[in-house]
Design an enzyme around this catalytic site. Structure first.
Site, PDB file in Angstrom:
ATOM      1  N   GLU A 126       0.843  -1.192   0.000  1.00 35.79           N
ATOM      2  CA  GLU A 126       0.000   0.000   0.000  1.00 35.79           C
ATOM      3  C   GLU A 126       0.882   1.247   0.000  1.00 35.79           C
ATOM      4  OE1 GLU A 126      -2.744  -0.107   3.221  1.00 35.79           O
ATOM      5  OE2 GLU A 126      -3.698  -1.981   2.561  1.00 35.79           O
ATOM      6  N   ILE A 156       1.218  -2.716  -8.151  1.00 37.91           N
ATOM      7  CA  ILE A 156       0.611  -4.018  -8.397  1.00 37.91           C
ATOM      8  C   ILE A 156       0.959  -4.492  -9.815  1.00 37.91           C
ATOM      9  CG2 ILE A 156      -1.522  -5.341  -8.442  1.00 37.91           C
ATOM     10  CD1 ILE A 156      -0.612  -4.219  -5.672  1.00 37.91           C
ATOM     11  N   THR A 157       1.724  -5.565  -9.893  1.00 34.32           N
ATOM     12  CA  THR A 157       2.165  -6.122 -11.170  1.00 34.32           C
ATOM     13  C   THR A 157       0.999  -6.749 -11.918  1.00 34.32           C
ATOM     14  OG1 THR A 157       4.366  -6.550 -10.271  1.00 34.32           O
ATOM     15  CG2 THR A 157       3.747  -7.755 -12.257  1.00 34.32           C
ATOM     16  N   GLU A 362       9.165  -7.347  -3.147  1.00 34.52           N
ATOM     17  CA  GLU A 362       9.056  -8.572  -2.341  1.00 34.52           C
ATOM     18  C   GLU A 362      10.001  -8.562  -1.144  1.00 34.52           C
ATOM     19  OE1 GLU A 362       8.247 -12.391  -3.992  1.00 34.52           O
ATOM     20  OE2 GLU A 362       8.041 -11.542  -5.991  1.00 34.52           O
TER      21      GLU A 362
END
Length: 378
Positions: A126, A156-157, A362
């Site tokens: 976020e 967001i991929t 990640e």
């Protein structure tokens, strides 16, 4: 201890390598320059089995081991990390379902991805809660047979092209990580707004957007795990995905080393190829040494998962070391090329830009060190 790949694993590796060499590589510069979404490569990647690597065979997927997924990811990232991220995003998005879903949920939510090219997105980060996942603000409120989601997710991929979203939201922010649950939003649900594609420094072939959820209704049947289990599912997902992310770094770095070896044999200074100068030799040797070290850590992290062992510590070793290694190797590759390395006509500046993102997504390299320290303190 056995470092030998099986015949089937070598065949899988060669298939991925051929696809990366003959299909991805020739188009990598175009997609990097234009930042277009590589729809054609998604289609061909799907047909060749380069997507949905971790979907279980009982759901129609390949059901590859974690080590086999790592082998594929290194080759795809060698071709282009942005394309590899686009191809692998489904596996990250669907991993919470694989890990925490019921058998009914797995068959219902995963099988469609094996029947046609279809994309999914993993929605955790976020605007004010990246590394501090427990501080997320996206909320979920129970309303009869549905939950109502409100909030936003960023970076967001594949978000602009996805047909399914795995979303983490809190049901009680005061509980921090204990209040988080996991949900699957199917299709372009009412109340879901997709933001503009981000103009990124690297990995420009991957689509990256912000998603806004305004009273988005999700059936209770699409909650993965019990209420409050979202944190556990998210952390287990990242433990599982870190070796593949580390493999991206290895692939990028390997490409940089290969370009550097080729260029250093051709470029001459002071009457001889620059590879004959000891200063360049030391750089190339360090590149190769650290790539191999990162690869071995990456394979160990994947092997531990396949052996049923908890891999939190080693997967963080792998992701952190490989990400930092790739940044150093690609920076050195630009240095080997000299002024030409800074020009877009040559391949290594793209690799340097692509590598930077591995240190960020990640779990940043700093967060990995926090995870490592906490594991050591145990």
């Amino acid at each position: 201890m056995d470092f030998q790949l099986t015949d089937s694993q070598r065949a899988l590796q060669e298939t991925a390598r051929k696809y990366a060499r003959e299909v991805i590589r020739p188009k990598a510069a175009h997609y990097d320059e234009t930042a277009e979404f590589p729809k054609d490569l998604i289609s061909t990647g799907y047909e060749l089995g380069m997507m949905n690597l971790g979907i279980p065979s009982e759901c129609g997927g390949l059901g590859l081991t974690h080590l086999e997924q790592v082998l594929v990811c290194e080759e795809l990232a060698w071709g282009c990390a942005g394309v590899a991220t686009s191809l692998f995003a489904n596996d990250l998005a669907n991993l919470p379902i694989v890990l925490g879903g019921t058998e009914e949920q797995k068959k219902r939510l995963l099988t469609p991805f094996t029947e046609k090219p279809k994309l999914a997105s993993f929605c955790l980060t976020e605007p004010a809660a990246g590394s501090d996942v427990a501080g997320m603000s996206t909320t979920a409120r129970r309303d009869g047979d549905h939950y109502i989601l409100n909030g936003s997710k960023c970076f967001i991929t594949n978000g602009g092209y996805a047909d399914q979203f795995t979303v983490f939201a809190t049901m009680d922010k005061s509980k921090r990580h204990k209040g988080i649950s996991c949900f699957v939003v199917e299709g372009k649900a009412a109340g879901l707004t997709i933001g503009k594609h981000e103009n990124k420094m690297g990995q420009r072939a991957s689509n990256t957007v912000t998603l806004t959820f305004e009273d988005v209704r999700v059936p209770v049947a699409n909650r993965i795990g019990e209420e409050g289990e979202g944190w556990r599912i998210a952390m287990e997902t990242l433990d599982n995905s870190r070796p593949t992310t580390a493999a991206f770094a290895v692939g990028i770095a390997r490409a940089a080393l290969e370009h550097s070896l080729e260029y250093s044999a051709q470029r001459q200074t002071f009457g001889k190829p620059i590879r004959d100068h000891q200063g360049i030799q030391f750089m190339l040797a360090d590149m190769a040494m650290n790539i191999q070290a990162a690869r071995l850590l990456t394979h160990q992290g994947a092997w531990m998962l396949d052996s049923g062992q908890k891999n939190t510590l080693v997967s963080s070793y792998a992701k952190c070391f490989a990400a930092d290694m790739a940044m150093k190797v690609t920076t050195d590759a630009v240095q080997v090329y000299g002024g030409y390395g800074y020009i877009k006509e040559y391949p290594v500046e793209k690799l340097m830009r692509d590598a930077k993102l591995i240190q960020v997504y990640e779990g940043t390299s700093q967060v990995q060190r926090i995870v490592i320290a906490r594991e050591l303190f145990k």
